[in-house]
Scaffold this active site. Structure first.
Site, PDB file in Angstrom:
ATOM      1  CD1 TRP A  21     -18.510  13.502  10.909  1.00 24.34           C
ATOM      2  CD2 TRP A  21     -18.875  11.606   9.748  1.00 24.34           C
ATOM      3  NE1 TRP A  21     -17.913  12.476  11.571  1.00 24.34           N
ATOM      4  CE2 TRP A  21     -18.115  11.302  10.901  1.00 24.34           C
ATOM      5  CE3 TRP A  21     -19.215  10.584   8.872  1.00 24.34           C
ATOM      6  CZ2 TRP A  21     -17.703  10.005  11.190  1.00 24.34           C
ATOM      7  CZ3 TRP A  21     -18.807   9.302   9.162  1.00 24.34           C
ATOM      8  CH2 TRP A  21     -18.051   9.012  10.311  1.00 24.34           C
ATOM      9  CB  THR A  74      -0.891   0.040   1.257  1.00 22.40           C
ATOM     10  OG1 THR A  74      -0.040   0.123   2.399  1.00 22.40           O
ATOM     11  CG2 THR A  74      -1.750  -1.200   1.368  1.00 22.40           C
ATOM     12  CD  GLU A 111      -5.253  -2.397   2.151  1.00 22.92           C
ATOM     13  OE1 GLU A 111      -5.677  -1.919   1.076  1.00 22.92           O
ATOM     14  OE2 GLU A 111      -4.658  -1.730   3.001  1.00 22.92           O
ATOM     15  CE  LYS A 148     -17.072  13.584  14.171  1.00 19.28           C
ATOM     16  NZ  LYS A 148     -16.606  12.747  15.246  1.00 19.28           N
TER      17      LYS A 148
HETATM   18  P1  ADP Z   1      -3.648   3.624  -1.421  1.00 20.40           P
HETATM   19  O1  ADP Z   1      -4.326   4.908  -1.790  1.00 20.40           O
HETATM   20  O2  ADP Z   1      -3.399   3.471   0.047  1.00 20.40           O
HETATM   21  O3  ADP Z   1      -2.572   3.184  -2.341  1.00 20.40           O
HETATM   22  P2  ADP Z   1      -5.566   1.985  -2.641  1.00 20.40           P
HETATM   23  O4  ADP Z   1      -5.114   2.317  -3.987  1.00 20.40           O
HETATM   24  O5  ADP Z   1      -5.755   0.610  -2.243  1.00 20.40           O
HETATM   25  O6  ADP Z   1      -4.666   2.519  -1.572  1.00 20.40           O
HETATM   26  O7  ADP Z   1      -6.791   2.884  -2.345  1.00 20.40           O
HETATM   27  C1  ADP Z   1      -7.939   2.446  -1.747  1.00 20.40           C
HETATM   28  C2  ADP Z   1      -8.809   3.621  -1.387  1.00 20.40           C
HETATM   29  O8  ADP Z   1      -9.020   4.458  -2.526  1.00 20.40           O
HETATM   30  C3  ADP Z   1     -10.174   3.231  -0.940  1.00 20.40           C
HETATM   31  O9  ADP Z   1     -10.200   2.837   0.411  1.00 20.40           O
HETATM   32  C4  ADP Z   1     -10.941   4.517  -1.196  1.00 20.40           C
HETATM   33  O10 ADP Z   1     -10.768   5.448  -0.153  1.00 20.40           O
HETATM   34  C5  ADP Z   1     -10.300   5.068  -2.421  1.00 20.40           C
HETATM   35  N1  ADP Z   1     -11.095   4.724  -3.609  1.00 20.40           N
HETATM   36  C6  ADP Z   1     -10.886   3.749  -4.493  1.00 20.40           C
HETATM   37  N2  ADP Z   1     -11.811   3.766  -5.468  1.00 20.40           N
HETATM   38  C7  ADP Z   1     -12.650   4.793  -5.174  1.00 20.40           C
HETATM   39  C8  ADP Z   1     -13.827   5.329  -5.790  1.00 20.40           C
HETATM   40  N3  ADP Z   1     -14.334   4.841  -6.914  1.00 20.40           N
HETATM   41  N4  ADP Z   1     -14.423   6.374  -5.178  1.00 20.40           N
HETATM   42  C9  ADP Z   1     -13.929   6.908  -4.037  1.00 20.40           C
HETATM   43  N5  ADP Z   1     -12.830   6.445  -3.422  1.00 20.40           N
HETATM   44  C10 ADP Z   1     -12.188   5.407  -3.979  1.00 20.40           C
END
Ligand code: ADP
Length: 562
Positions: A464, A201, A346, A459
């Site tokens: 929210w 990640t 994940e 917040k």
């Molecule tokens: P990182 O940003 O930690 O590399 P990921 O690429 O796994 O991790 O990102 C996952 C996160 O990206 C999700 O938990 C969510 O917050 C955001 N995300 C992914 N797809 C969408 C979407 N279509 N709309 C809004 N948020 C999204």
């Protein structure tokens, strides 16, 4: 959290086994299938050398076997990590199959990370071999003497393009390895729960953590994403994955394309609007996938040059929320259907896709757009729920929002080396759920809508405010190129929304004009307190806006102004 029992049957009851073949789900089987059933289908790549390379799935399979022999020659053992620093291209695809197929673990490193982070991750993963595209030669030269476990470095190029001089010891040439290795290799059979690939990640807080996929999780994910109500891949498609193969396996498309027999087009390092558009047109691409920031560049280029897509039918947009204005542009102006999808590293990564149900087809355009703008329905295999502060399940009414939890066979149980401890939350039935860190509503039809990441929520006076909704409105303004909304500290309300805006080139936009755009589009108290105009918004290694960076920079903006 231990693995859960796979059967609810009482121990006293007789066990009657089904009488079907036991065959492990292995990644190599996708390549074997591709070679047998769509051997002549094309795989086209824009190489970092600048030219276009094309060959077939048969060539891909042959060369992957050669690379599997080369890996065996390096002494790579089952379960050991084989790292890549590479763009989307055919050699990277060969390694996807050569490494995982032979029982090793493909570890896709993200070249956009800081070199210190790349070193940390390579050491943590105990990578044995590193394959890299020539673009990343300076990066590899900078880290080669620092990484502890990498014994072999391979430049993914031919003899002609090898560097004349380099600090990297005993640098090997990919094409020479291919030539020198036999194309006879029997893919081994092993337990389908064997680790297949590893992706870290991005670690916006703390050190990055590894997500270790298995052959079984990858194959089940592949079946699921190829379905019509998910990413919808077929043998009639030409797929251009813009989403990098170094980020969650390009959302699984390199596997799904092999399974379905789709033509694949890899863009290499050319991710600007012009390069992508040219490839879409010359290779007659029908489907693509990527994060919103990439599509912004493409749409800007297409708009500025008054172009149209002649073959593109749909694109998957995910990774962060797709602004409705972008969805409208694709669908209404260019006749390209947007599949808004949500997932996480994940989760392999796909969790949901916003595809209409039959009952939505006759709705007015605006109502259909509202459904498509959600993050969508869970694909089969992903179970989800939203919970309140005490872990209580919240109703699926499309209004109440709570933390989103997920479970399923391609969702993480534990991070690599159990980093960070057990991530799961256990419910009353003893089932483990992965907390996504996203805040969402789910409606009665199962459409999930993300209002925020829990760490990005604003917040205000205990209530929210969803930053994504505010960004989506700002992005619909014709003079706005990009917008982020963050929580800024406020003397009275604790936090209030602050809008950070990048104007489109040559556009004049005032604070008042921007804020008046929110009137009638949102509850008045949600309107941002102020607007900061900037030249660029910092993006992370996966193309997402770095809101924590913005918070560090502008978090005190309102206090300072008061
Ligand atoms: P990182 O940003 O930690 O590399 P990921 O690429 O796994 O991790 O990102 C996952 C996160 O990206 C999700 O938990 C969510 O917050 C955001 N995300 C992914 N797809 C969408 C979407 N279509 N709309 C809004 N948020 C999204």
């Amino acid at each position: 959290m231990k693995n859960e029992p796979i059967s609810n049957a009482q121990p006293t009851q007789p066990f009657v086994a089904g009488m079907m073949m036991q065959q492990p789900l292995l990644i190599s089987s996708l390549l074997v299938h591709a070679e047998r059933h769509h051997a002549d289908q094309e795989v086209v790549s824009r190489r970092v050398e600048g030219d276009i390379h094309r060959y077939t799935y048969k060539d891909l399979a042959t060369r992957a076997r050669r690379m599997a022999n080369a890996l065996a020659g390096f002494g790579v053992q089952s379960g050991q990590r084989v790292a890549t620093l590479a763009w989307n291209g055919y050699r990277h695809m060969e390694l996807y199959y050569a490494a995982s197929g032979s029982g090793a673990v493909l570890h896709t490193l993200n070249p956009r990370l800081h070199p210190d982070q790349v070193v940390y991750i390579a050491d943590h993963a105990e990578d044995q071999v590193l394959f890299f595209d020539m673009t990343f030669l300076p990066l590899v030269e900078a880290i080669a003497s620092r990484v502890k476990t990498i014994k072999t470095f391979v430049a993914m190029t031919d003899r002609v393009h090898m560097p004349a001089q380099t600090k990297i010891p005993n640098l090997l040439c990919y094409e020479e390895l291919v030539e020198a290795s036999s194309d006879r290799f029997d893919w081994p059979t092993f337990d389908e729960n064997t680790a297949s690939s590893l992706c870290y990640t991005s670690g916006t807080t703390g050190n990055p953590k590894g997500v270790l996929y298995s052959h079984r999780s990858t194959l089940l994910h592949t079946f699921a994403i190829a379905l019509p109500d998910a990413l919808n891949c077929s043998a009639r498609d030409t797929i251009l994955p813009v989403v990098p193969m170094f980020h969650v396996n390009a959302w699984g498309l390199p596997y799904a394309a092999c399974m379905m027999g789709s033509k694949l087009v890899f863009p290499g390092s050319g991710l600007d609007g012009k390069s992508l558009f040219e490839l879409f047109e010359t290779e007659r691409v029908t489907m693509s996938a990527g994060v919103p920031t990439v599509w912004q560049g493409l749409l800007a280029y297409v708009e500025a040059n008054d172009l149209k897509f002649s073959t593109m039918r749909r694109t998957v947009i995910g990774g962060s929320a797709c602004p409705p204005a972008m969805m409208r542009a694709f669908q209404e102006r260019y006749d390209v259907q947007v599949i808004h999808a949500w997932g996480m590293t994940e989760m392999s990564p796909v969790g949901t896709a916003a595809i209409l149900k039959g009952k939505h087809l006759d709705l007015p355009a605006e109502a259909r757009m509202a459904v498509q703008s959600t993050q969508g329905r869970a694909v089969y295999g992903v179970d989800m729920k939203i919970v309140g502060e005490n872990g209580e399940a919240l109703p699926w009414d499309g209004k109440v929002s709570g933390e989103l939890l997920v479970r399923g066979p391609w969702i993480i149980q534990n991070y690599f080396k159990n980093e960070g401890g057990d991530p799961l939350v256990v419910d009353e039935q003893g089932h483990g759920w992965f907390p996504t860190g996203d805040v969402a509503t789910i409606d009665a039809d199962g459409y999930m809508h993300i209002t925020d990441r829990s760490k990005d929520v604003i917040k205000s006076g205990g209530e929210w405010i969803g930053s994504i909704d505010l960004e989506n409105i700002a992005m619909a303004h014709p003079k706005v190129a990009m917008a982020a909304c963050i929580a800024a500290l406020h003397a009275k309300w604790d936090e209030r929304p602050l809008l950070i805006v990048v104007k489109k080139p040559g556009q004049d936009l005032t604070r008042e004009e921007m804020l008046s755009f929110f009137e009638g589009r949102i509850a008045k108290w949600w309107t941002p307190d102020d607007v900061v105009f900037v030249d660029a918004i910092p993006l992370g290694a996966t193309g997402k806006m770095l809101k924590n960076r913005l918070r560090e920079q502008y978090g005190n903006h309102l206090l300072a102004k008061a």
